[in-house]
Design a protein around this motif. Sequence first.
Motif, short mmCIF file in Angstrom:
data_model
loop_
_atom_site.label_atom_id
_atom_site.label_comp_id
_atom_site.label_asym_id
_atom_site.label_seq_id
_atom_site.Cartn_x
_atom_site.Cartn_y
_atom_site.Cartn_z
N PHE A 78 1.03 -1.70 -0.31
CA PHE A 78 -0.12 -0.20 0.68
C PHE A 78 0.71 1.26 0.30
O PHE A 78 0.47 2.27 -0.01
N CYS A 79 2.16 1.03 0.37
CA CYS A 79 2.69 1.77 0.18
C CYS A 79 3.78 2.15 -1.38
O CYS A 79 4.93 1.81 -1.05
N THR A 80 3.46 2.63 -1.86
CA THR A 80 4.54 3.17 -3.52
C THR A 80 4.62 4.18 -3.74
O THR A 80 4.11 5.65 -2.48
N SER A 134 0.81 6.50 -4.38
CA SER A 134 0.33 6.33 -2.95
C SER A 134 1.33 7.37 -1.78
O SER A 134 0.05 8.35 -1.22
N CYS A 135 2.15 7.70 -2.10
CA CYS A 135 2.98 8.02 -0.63
C CYS A 135 4.57 8.90 -1.78
O CYS A 135 5.90 8.05 -1.47
N PRO A 136 4.14 9.75 -2.40
CA PRO A 136 5.16 10.72 -3.18
C PRO A 136 5.97 10.89 -2.58
O PRO A 136 7.11 11.33 -2.57
N SER A 186 10.25 9.16 -2.39
CA SER A 186 9.10 8.49 -1.65
C SER A 186 9.01 7.96 -0.58
O SER A 186 10.27 7.78 -0.10
N ALA A 187 7.59 7.83 0.19
CA ALA A 187 8.05 7.09 1.26
C ALA A 187 8.69 5.98 0.83
O ALA A 187 9.68 5.52 1.90
N PRO A 188 8.48 5.51 0.25
CA PRO A 188 8.94 3.78 0.36
C PRO A 188 10.22 3.88 0.21
O PRO A 188 11.54 3.16 0.78
N ALA A 198 5.21 6.92 12.39
CA ALA A 198 4.26 8.15 12.13
C ALA A 198 3.78 8.06 11.25
O ALA A 198 2.67 8.25 10.64
N HIS A 199 4.65 7.55 9.68
CA HIS A 199 4.26 7.49 8.39
C HIS A 199 3.46 6.67 8.63
O HIS A 199 1.82 6.47 7.91
N ILE A 200 3.24 5.01 9.40
CA ILE A 200 2.41 4.19 9.31
C ILE A 200 0.13 4.99 9.51
O ILE A 200 -0.40 4.25 9.24
N GLN A 239 -0.84 7.90 7.84
CA GLN A 239 -0.79 7.11 5.93
C GLN A 239 -1.60 6.08 5.93
O GLN A 239 -2.40 5.92 4.78
N HIS A 240 -1.36 5.66 6.74
CA HIS A 240 -1.98 3.56 6.36
C HIS A 240 -2.51 3.11 7.74
O HIS A 240 -2.96 2.09 7.53
N PHE A 241 -3.35 3.54 7.64
CA PHE A 241 -4.44 3.32 9.47
C PHE A 241 -4.84 2.60 8.75
O PHE A 241 -5.26 1.00 9.52
ZN LIG Z 1 3.06 5.46 2.49
#
Ligand SMILES: [Zn+2]
Length: 217
Positions: free
Chosen positions: A78-80, A83-85, A110-112, A160-162, A165-167
């Motif tokens: 989900f963290c791509t 989705s997470c530039p 990006s986040a990843p 923090a990111h999870i 952005q991904h809860f």
């Molecule tokens: Zn992400």
Amino acid sequence: MSFLFGSRSSKTFKPKKNIPEGTHQYDLMKHAAATLGSGNLRLAVMLPEGEDLNEWVAVNTVDFFNQINMLYGTITEFCTEESCPIMSAGPKYEYHWADGLTVKKPIKCSAPKYIDYLMTWVQDQLDDETLFPSKIGVPFPKNFLSIAKTILKRLFRVYAHIYHQHFPEVVQLGEEAHLNTSFKHFIFFVQEFNLIDRRELAPLQELIEKLTAKECR
Ligand SMILES: [Zn+2]
């Protein structure tokens, strides 16, 4: 092909770092796991009597790295880049990667990518025997706590990111209790030894207050 795609930046899931059996650190890790099971986190994070603070922080840092590695591993799909530039923790916080050594000028990525840089960097630190000695009698470096602080400060950003952005995906996977327990343990630990500056914790301040409130009574 491996030279195009085989770089470590393409692989987000890092191998688990193992503490060798038969070492004192292994016993400490077992002790930590046993006291955690008692349910009293404030007590569980305290330095066991007669133990060395550096060693205690080292064992727990390895444990948090493994936990975060696993938690992030469950949501990597989900963290791509799409989705997470940017590497963010809510609308107010954005992180740019620099390790201060090989990357001095912060990279906006990006986040990843950021998390891959971060986890690779942490793993390199943990694998460095001069920073994290695993052999009996080999001393920790004098600046060990400051190294551990930097590692923990960076690992916090993955939580923090999870959370920001991904809860929903974490909930969907049924992993939220796991995430909350892991994060709460992390927070109690860094609070006990004052390892992360309050300002760094700001992106999750509300959650931290909520998670720690009950334990203060
Ligand atoms: Zn992400």
